[in-house]
Each structure stands twice: as C-alpha cells, then as structure tokens.
Design a protein around this motif. Sequence first.
Motif, PDB file in Angstrom:
ATOM      1  N   ASP A  13       4.447   2.491  -1.561  1.00 36.52           N
ATOM      2  CA  ASP A  13       4.668   1.624  -0.404  1.00 36.52           C
ATOM      3  C   ASP A  13       3.627   1.943   0.678  1.00 36.52           C
ATOM      4  OD1 ASP A  13       5.527   4.056   0.590  1.00 36.52           O
ATOM      5  OD2 ASP A  13       7.622   3.444   0.823  1.00 36.52           O
ATOM      6  N   ASN A  14       3.761   1.290   1.830  1.00 37.44           N
ATOM      7  CA  ASN A  14       2.806   1.492   2.923  1.00 37.44           C
ATOM      8  C   ASN A  14       2.729   2.955   3.354  1.00 37.44           C
ATOM      9  OD1 ASN A  14       2.246  -1.250   2.968  1.00 37.44           O
ATOM     10  ND2 ASN A  14       3.722  -1.680   4.588  1.00 37.44           N
ATOM     11  N   GLN A  15       3.879   3.621   3.461  1.00 37.93           N
ATOM     12  CA  GLN A  15       3.899   5.012   3.912  1.00 37.93           C
ATOM     13  C   GLN A  15       3.217   5.931   2.909  1.00 37.93           C
ATOM     14  OE1 GLN A  15       5.013   6.122   7.034  1.00 37.93           O
ATOM     15  NE2 GLN A  15       3.846   7.902   6.363  1.00 37.93           N
ATOM     16  N   THR A  16       3.462   5.722   1.622  1.00 38.17           N
ATOM     17  CA  THR A  16       2.822   6.541   0.586  1.00 38.17           C
ATOM     18  C   THR A  16       1.312   6.339   0.607  1.00 38.17           C
ATOM     19  OG1 THR A  16       4.806   6.288  -0.777  1.00 38.17           O
ATOM     20  CG2 THR A  16       2.833   7.108  -1.876  1.00 38.17           C
ATOM     21  N   LEU A  17       0.896   5.092   0.779  1.00 35.25           N
ATOM     22  CA  LEU A  17      -0.533   4.796   0.852  1.00 35.25           C
ATOM     23  C   LEU A  17      -1.144   5.486   2.069  1.00 35.25           C
ATOM     24  CD1 LEU A  17      -2.460   3.059  -0.901  1.00 35.25           C
ATOM     25  CD2 LEU A  17      -2.170   1.239   0.765  1.00 35.25           C
ATOM     26  N   LYS A  31      -1.868  -1.229   4.338  1.00 35.89           N
ATOM     27  CA  LYS A  31      -0.910  -2.212   3.850  1.00 35.89           C
ATOM     28  C   LYS A  31      -0.964  -2.330   2.338  1.00 35.89           C
ATOM     29  CE  LYS A  31       1.085  -6.589   4.743  1.00 35.89           C
ATOM     30  NZ  LYS A  31       2.453  -6.228   4.550  1.00 35.89           N
ATOM     31  N   VAL A  32       0.214  -2.309   1.707  1.00 41.83           N
ATOM     32  CA  VAL A  32       0.353  -2.640   0.289  1.00 41.83           C
ATOM     33  C   VAL A  32       0.715  -4.121   0.240  1.00 41.83           C
ATOM     34  CG1 VAL A  32       1.705  -2.268  -1.804  1.00 41.83           C
ATOM     35  CG2 VAL A  32       1.068  -0.319  -0.392  1.00 41.83           C
ATOM     36  N   ALA A  33      -0.007  -4.904  -0.562  1.00 41.21           N
ATOM     37  CA  ALA A  33       0.292  -6.335  -0.700  1.00 41.21           C
ATOM     38  C   ALA A  33       1.591  -6.496  -1.478  1.00 41.21           C
ATOM     39  CB  ALA A  33      -0.849  -7.039  -1.426  1.00 41.21           C
ATOM     40  N   VAL A  34       2.467  -7.357  -0.977  1.00 41.30           N
ATOM     41  CA  VAL A  34       3.762  -7.589  -1.623  1.00 41.30           C
ATOM     42  C   VAL A  34       3.984  -9.078  -1.851  1.00 41.30           C
ATOM     43  CG1 VAL A  34       4.849  -5.489  -0.723  1.00 41.30           C
ATOM     44  CG2 VAL A  34       5.003  -7.607   0.577  1.00 41.30           C
ATOM     45  N   LYS A  35       4.818  -9.377  -2.839  1.00 42.20           N
ATOM     46  CA  LYS A  35       5.179 -10.766  -3.153  1.00 42.20           C
ATOM     47  C   LYS A  35       6.103 -11.294  -2.057  1.00 42.20           C
ATOM     48  CE  LYS A  35       4.954  -9.753  -8.066  1.00 42.20           C
ATOM     49  NZ  LYS A  35       5.746  -9.551  -9.289  1.00 42.20           N
ATOM     50  N   ALA A  36       5.844 -12.508  -1.621  1.00 50.23           N
ATOM     51  CA  ALA A  36       6.615 -13.102  -0.529  1.00 50.23           C
ATOM     52  C   ALA A  36       8.076 -13.338  -0.907  1.00 50.23           C
ATOM     53  CB  ALA A  36       5.971 -14.417  -0.095  1.00 50.23           C
ATOM     54  N   ASP A  37       8.323 -13.663  -2.165  1.00 54.89           N
ATOM     55  CA  ASP A  37       9.688 -14.034  -2.546  1.00 54.89           C
ATOM     56  C   ASP A  37      10.631 -12.852  -2.722  1.00 54.89           C
ATOM     57  OD1 ASP A  37       8.340 -13.216  -4.849  1.00 54.89           O
ATOM     58  OD2 ASP A  37       9.237 -14.736  -6.135  1.00 54.89           O
ATOM     59  N   LYS A  42       2.330  -6.052  -5.264  1.00 53.45           N
ATOM     60  CA  LYS A  42       1.416  -6.800  -6.129  1.00 53.45           C
ATOM     61  C   LYS A  42       0.462  -5.862  -6.856  1.00 53.45           C
ATOM     62  CE  LYS A  42       1.207 -11.154  -3.541  1.00 53.45           C
ATOM     63  NZ  LYS A  42       0.267 -12.083  -2.883  1.00 53.45           N
ATOM     64  N   GLY A  43       0.544  -4.558  -6.571  1.00 53.63           N
ATOM     65  CA  GLY A  43      -0.298  -3.579  -7.263  1.00 53.63           C
ATOM     66  C   GLY A  43      -1.633  -3.297  -6.593  1.00 53.63           C
ATOM     67  N   TYR A  44      -1.796  -3.784  -5.362  1.00 59.20           N
ATOM     68  CA  TYR A  44      -3.028  -3.469  -4.640  1.00 59.20           C
ATOM     69  C   TYR A  44      -2.725  -3.354  -3.149  1.00 59.20           C
ATOM     70  CZ  TYR A  44      -3.332  -8.456  -3.400  1.00 59.20           C
ATOM     71  OH  TYR A  44      -3.079  -9.721  -2.922  1.00 59.20           O
ATOM     72  N   GLY A  45      -3.676  -2.758  -2.429  1.00 58.98           N
ATOM     73  CA  GLY A  45      -3.489  -2.571  -1.004  1.00 58.98           C
ATOM     74  C   GLY A  45      -4.810  -2.353  -0.289  1.00 58.98           C
ATOM     75  N   PHE A  46      -4.706  -2.188   1.020  1.00 59.90           N
ATOM     76  CA  PHE A  46      -5.885  -2.029   1.869  1.00 59.90           C
ATOM     77  C   PHE A  46      -5.651  -0.898   2.861  1.00 59.90           C
ATOM     78  CE2 PHE A  46      -5.196  -6.429   0.752  1.00 59.90           C
ATOM     79  CZ  PHE A  46      -6.416  -6.825   0.255  1.00 59.90           C
ATOM     80  N   VAL A  47      -6.711  -0.150   3.137  1.00 59.14           N
ATOM     81  CA  VAL A  47      -6.681   0.871   4.176  1.00 59.14           C
ATOM     82  C   VAL A  47      -7.916   0.651   5.036  1.00 59.14           C
ATOM     83  CG1 VAL A  47      -6.755   3.335   4.701  1.00 59.14           C
ATOM     84  CG2 VAL A  47      -5.459   2.539   2.725  1.00 59.14           C
TER      85      VAL A  47
END
Length: 142
Positions: A13-17, A31-37, A42-47
């Motif tokens: 999650d965001n905290q782990t990242l 931020k970890v990208a997450v599915k809206a629904d 989604k298996g990827y993120g940004f720092v």
Amino acid sequence: GNVFIKNLHPSIDNQTLYDTFSQFGNISSCKVAVKADNGESKGYGFVHFESEESAKAAIDKVNTMLLKGMPVHVGKFVRRSALLEKLQAQFTNCYLKGFDGSKSEDEVKDYFKKFGAIRSARVTKDKKQRCFAFLDFEQHDA
C-alpha cells in the motif's frame, strides 16, 4: 525526481511504498495506483522525491529487488506523451498496401529510395492474396 515502480505485490500500500523508498531521501508524494471500483492495487505506483539524486539512488538500489517475494522494476517516470514522441522519432519501418502483386522487392526499393536509403524491403501476400510490403529505412525522417 519522479520514479515509477511496477510489479508490486497486491498487499503493498501507500505506507509500505513510502517506508521502502524514504531511506533514499525526502519524498514529496507517494502513491500506489488502485482500481476505482474496488480499491485493489493495480500493481504499480509512483514516488516523487525532492531531489534527482534521491530518485537515482532509489532506482539503483531497489530495481529488481524482491518486495514481498516479487521482483519490482523501478525506473525514472516518463510521461506517456513524451515516451510516445521518443518512440515515434525512432521508427524507420513503413507498411505499404493497396498495390498489385506484380512488383518485386527490388522494384519497390527502387521506387521508394527517393525518400531515403532503404535497409530492407519485403513484399508478400496475406491469406486473401492481397499484396503488401514492409520497408525499413535507415533514417526515421525518410
């Protein structure tokens, strides 16, 4: 410096990242990208680091490292539009269609060489016997 991380384990999650990457420098956002629904990863993120040096250090140290048993891929974030521009500037292949099958590869090369030097040419037919060709120019701007 903005960093893109892919192949993240679903439980990250965001905290782990943040915890994983904060050792390399001050982080502006994470931020970890997450599915809206359903909110699943989604298996990827940004720092986003405050400095390029921190981003480079994170890429050098974490790329291919195992996080929760999965090898992550870490690289400099490049906007999709900039990536497409860069890729388009490198293409040298040309697809030709809509001509009769009477032209040989040499004839096609002879006709199109006025646009630039040609590395290779291939004339062939599809399942419906329609002729098409691929040309590979030596330079993109041909």
